[in-house]
Motif scaffolding. Sequence first.
Motif, PDB file in Angstrom:
ATOM      1  N   UNK A   1       0.833  -1.211   0.000  1.00 16.97           N
ATOM      2  CA  UNK A   1       0.000   0.000   0.000  1.00 16.97           C
ATOM      3  C   UNK A   1       0.866   1.259   0.000  1.00 16.97           C
ATOM      4  N   UNK A   2       0.858   1.959  -1.158  1.00 17.88           N
ATOM      5  CA  UNK A   2       1.728   3.126  -1.349  1.00 17.88           C
ATOM      6  C   UNK A   2       1.467   4.201  -0.287  1.00 17.88           C
ATOM      7  N   UNK A   3       0.182   4.489  -0.007  1.00 16.22           N
ATOM      8  CA  UNK A   3      -0.136   5.580   0.923  1.00 16.22           C
ATOM      9  C   UNK A   3       0.455   5.291   2.321  1.00 16.22           C
ATOM     10  N   UNK A   4       0.398   4.039   2.758  1.00 17.55           N
ATOM     11  CA  UNK A   4       0.942   3.690   4.072  1.00 17.55           C
ATOM     12  C   UNK A   4       2.468   3.842   4.069  1.00 17.55           C
ATOM     13  N   UNK A   5       3.089   3.460   2.947  1.00 17.04           N
ATOM     14  CA  UNK A   5       4.554   3.567   2.845  1.00 17.04           C
ATOM     15  C   UNK A   5       4.993   5.031   2.855  1.00 17.04           C
ATOM     16  N   UNK A   6       4.213   5.887   2.160  1.00 17.30           N
ATOM     17  CA  UNK A   6       4.579   7.316   2.110  1.00 17.30           C
ATOM     18  C   UNK A   6       4.517   7.937   3.499  1.00 17.30           C
ATOM     19  N   UNK A   7       3.460   7.628   4.235  1.00 16.28           N
ATOM     20  CA  UNK A   7       3.322   8.174   5.606  1.00 16.28           C
ATOM     21  C   UNK A   7       4.479   7.707   6.480  1.00 16.28           C
ATOM     22  N   UNK A   8       4.812   6.408   6.380  1.00  9.39           N
ATOM     23  CA  UNK A   8       5.884   5.836   7.210  1.00  9.39           C
ATOM     24  C   UNK A   8       7.238   6.448   6.842  1.00  9.39           C
ATOM     25  N   UNK A   9       7.471   6.633   5.534  1.00  2.43           N
ATOM     26  CA  UNK A   9       8.756   7.197   5.087  1.00  2.43           C
ATOM     27  C   UNK A   9       8.934   8.608   5.660  1.00  2.43           C
ATOM     28  N   UNK A  10       7.865   9.410   5.622  1.00  2.00           N
ATOM     29  CA  UNK A  10       7.951  10.783   6.154  1.00  2.00           C
ATOM     30  C   UNK A  10       8.226  10.723   7.660  1.00  2.00           C
ATOM     31  N   UNK A  11       7.517   9.839   8.332  1.00  2.00           N
ATOM     32  CA  UNK A  11       7.681   9.694   9.788  1.00  2.00           C
ATOM     33  C   UNK A  11       9.135   9.331  10.131  1.00  2.00           C
ATOM     34  N   UNK A  12       9.689   8.363   9.392  1.00  2.00           N
ATOM     35  CA  UNK A  12      11.056   7.894   9.665  1.00  2.00           C
ATOM     36  C   UNK A  12      12.071   9.012   9.394  1.00  2.00           C
ATOM     37  N   UNK A  13      11.904   9.706   8.262  1.00  2.00           N
ATOM     38  CA  UNK A  13      12.881  10.760   7.918  1.00  2.00           C
ATOM     39  C   UNK A  13      12.849  11.887   8.944  1.00  2.00           C
TER      40      UNK A  13
ATOM     41  N   UNK B   1      11.720  11.743  12.146  1.00  5.77           N
ATOM     42  CA  UNK B   1      12.134  11.324  13.504  1.00  5.77           C
ATOM     43  C   UNK B   1      13.615  10.989  13.578  1.00  5.77           C
ATOM     44  N   UNK B   2      14.134  10.269  12.585  1.00  3.97           N
ATOM     45  CA  UNK B   2      15.471   9.679  12.757  1.00  3.97           C
ATOM     46  C   UNK B   2      16.536  10.245  11.818  1.00  3.97           C
ATOM     47  N   UNK B   3      16.140  11.227  10.986  1.00  6.73           N
ATOM     48  CA  UNK B   3      17.118  11.910  10.102  1.00  6.73           C
ATOM     49  C   UNK B   3      17.928  10.928   9.263  1.00  6.73           C
ATOM     50  N   UNK B   4      17.252   9.921   8.726  1.00  7.00           N
ATOM     51  CA  UNK B   4      17.901   9.017   7.768  1.00  7.00           C
ATOM     52  C   UNK B   4      17.126   9.112   6.457  1.00  7.00           C
ATOM     53  N   UNK B   5      17.677   8.548   5.377  1.00  2.00           N
ATOM     54  CA  UNK B   5      16.994   8.590   4.083  1.00  2.00           C
ATOM     55  C   UNK B   5      16.118   7.353   3.912  1.00  2.00           C
ATOM     56  N   UNK B   6      15.093   7.498   3.071  1.00  2.00           N
ATOM     57  CA  UNK B   6      14.229   6.337   2.780  1.00  2.00           C
ATOM     58  C   UNK B   6      13.951   6.274   1.277  1.00  2.00           C
ATOM     59  N   UNK B   7      13.603   5.072   0.813  1.00  2.29           N
ATOM     60  CA  UNK B   7      13.078   4.883  -0.541  1.00  2.29           C
ATOM     61  C   UNK B   7      11.869   3.979  -0.410  1.00  2.29           C
ATOM     62  N   UNK B   8      10.944   4.117  -1.363  1.00  4.48           N
ATOM     63  CA  UNK B   8       9.702   3.342  -1.299  1.00  4.48           C
ATOM     64  C   UNK B   8       9.564   2.483  -2.548  1.00  4.48           C
ATOM     65  N   UNK B   9       9.171   1.231  -2.360  1.00  6.10           N
ATOM     66  CA  UNK B   9       8.834   0.371  -3.510  1.00  6.10           C
ATOM     67  C   UNK B   9       7.482  -0.286  -3.192  1.00  6.10           C
ATOM     68  N   UNK B  10       6.459  -0.007  -4.020  1.00  9.22           N
ATOM     69  CA  UNK B  10       5.122  -0.552  -3.737  1.00  9.22           C
ATOM     70  C   UNK B  10       4.669  -1.486  -4.851  1.00  9.22           C
ATOM     71  N   UNK B  11       4.278  -2.691  -4.478  1.00 12.12           N
ATOM     72  CA  UNK B  11       3.659  -3.611  -5.439  1.00 12.12           C
ATOM     73  C   UNK B  11       2.911  -4.704  -4.673  1.00 12.12           C
ATOM     74  N   UNK B  12       2.008  -5.374  -5.400  1.00 13.57           N
ATOM     75  CA  UNK B  12       1.329  -6.519  -4.801  1.00 13.57           C
ATOM     76  C   UNK B  12       2.214  -7.747  -5.039  1.00 13.57           C
ATOM     77  N   UNK B  13       2.867  -8.201  -3.976  1.00 11.65           N
ATOM     78  CA  UNK B  13       3.855  -9.285  -4.129  1.00 11.65           C
ATOM     79  C   UNK B  13       3.212 -10.610  -4.515  1.00 11.65           C
TER      80      UNK B  13
END
Length: 348
Positions: free
Chosen positions: A90-102, A104-116
């Motif tokens: 779920x792309x929307x959940x990944x986007x929210x989490x990526x923003x939260x992580x960046x 809070x923890x000042x690290x970089x993130x990348x997102x890959x979304x697909x139905x595995x």
Amino acid sequence: MSFTIPTDNKALVGAAVAALLVGVFKITFTSLSFFSMIFDLYILPPVNFKKYGAKNGNWAVITGASDGIGKEYALQLAKKGLNIVLVSRTLSKLELLATDIETKYKVSTKIVAFDASTDAPENYESIAKAINGLPVTVLINNVGQSHSIPVSFLETPDKEMHDIITLNNTVTLKVTKVVTPIILETLEKDKKLRGLILSMGSFSGIFPSPLLATYSGSKFFLQGWSAALAGELKPKRIDVELMLSYLVTSAMSKVRRTSLLIPNPKQFVASALRNVGRRVGAQEKYATCTPYFSHAVFHWAIENTVGLSSKVVNSINLNMHTSIRTRALRKAKRIAAAEAEKAAGKQA
Ligand SMILES: NC(=O)c1ccc[n+]([C@@H]2O[C@H](COP(=O)([O-])OP(=O)(O)OC[C@H]3O[C@@H](n4cnc5c(N)ncnc54)[C@H](OP(=O)(O)O)[C@@H]3O)[C@@H](O)[C@H]2O)c1
């Protein structure tokens, strides 16, 4: 005065001494294994992730990262100072989490979304593209699926059976094939680093679980595959480990309340990352860890008494899953009746 033992009695005494020696060996071995578990749990300090490239610009790839245990791996590895590639559906959940992580923890993130569950070649290509050129050191194979409710093997819907094997096994193997060469490249450039491939196993993969037969078989498969891979990659400085867990509160387990035996994902993942490379409750299994304290004692106790694959454990599991299925079907019936009543009310 001389004392002679009759021949018959000599054989008896020999047998008694042999039995005593076996008993002493068994007690010594069991005690050592128990104290080794306690040592892992309470005496050794938490594993330092610097060896896996934390705070060094390195990356971790996590599948099933948008919820439950996978989301916690993402948050806690970011907190340790790894950049994170979040892979999930779920792309929307990944986007929210990526923003939260960046944030809070000042690290970089990348997102890959697909139905595995599609097992499409593009899925693996999109991971390869996202990590191309990145110094990846850690892979967390967390994505997985279980049965929606306990069900006999013969009644298991084909799609459910197919998705469980695809997500738990095929995807895990194919993602590992894509990510491991990149980890090896990273280690080639920095000889001080180690790599880590951690996969999520389950107690259903150490004791056969009737009414969860496909899930249980898929997790047994991971046990054999992961331990074999551990042997292959150890000389290449990659630690491969299967993390075993009994129930954890999550969408998949459908358990909401924590208890002594059921941690939440935050508690489970903290114990997993603290103990990477150790066995804790899985003393008899190479490259395998049961990290949460109550799961560890539970695992150790069954292993050293009735045995994990024993008839008694199998029938306890069958009774437990039969009762869960009965309750789940009753609940589904109640919900369907309430919905039908609501629909009838709207029509009137
Ligand atoms: N929870 C337990 O009691 C327990 C016990 C032992 C082992 N485990 C193992 O731990 C792992 C994680 O379980 P969990 O309880 O944390 O599960 P969960 O809360 O249901 O989360 C599953 C994650 O996998 C993703 N996912 C599911 N189906 C997908 C698909 N078709 N394609 C791509 N991503 C998909 C989900 O994405 P969305 O957010 O898009 O849904 C989510 O991020 C599994 O391997 C499970 O077998 C769990």
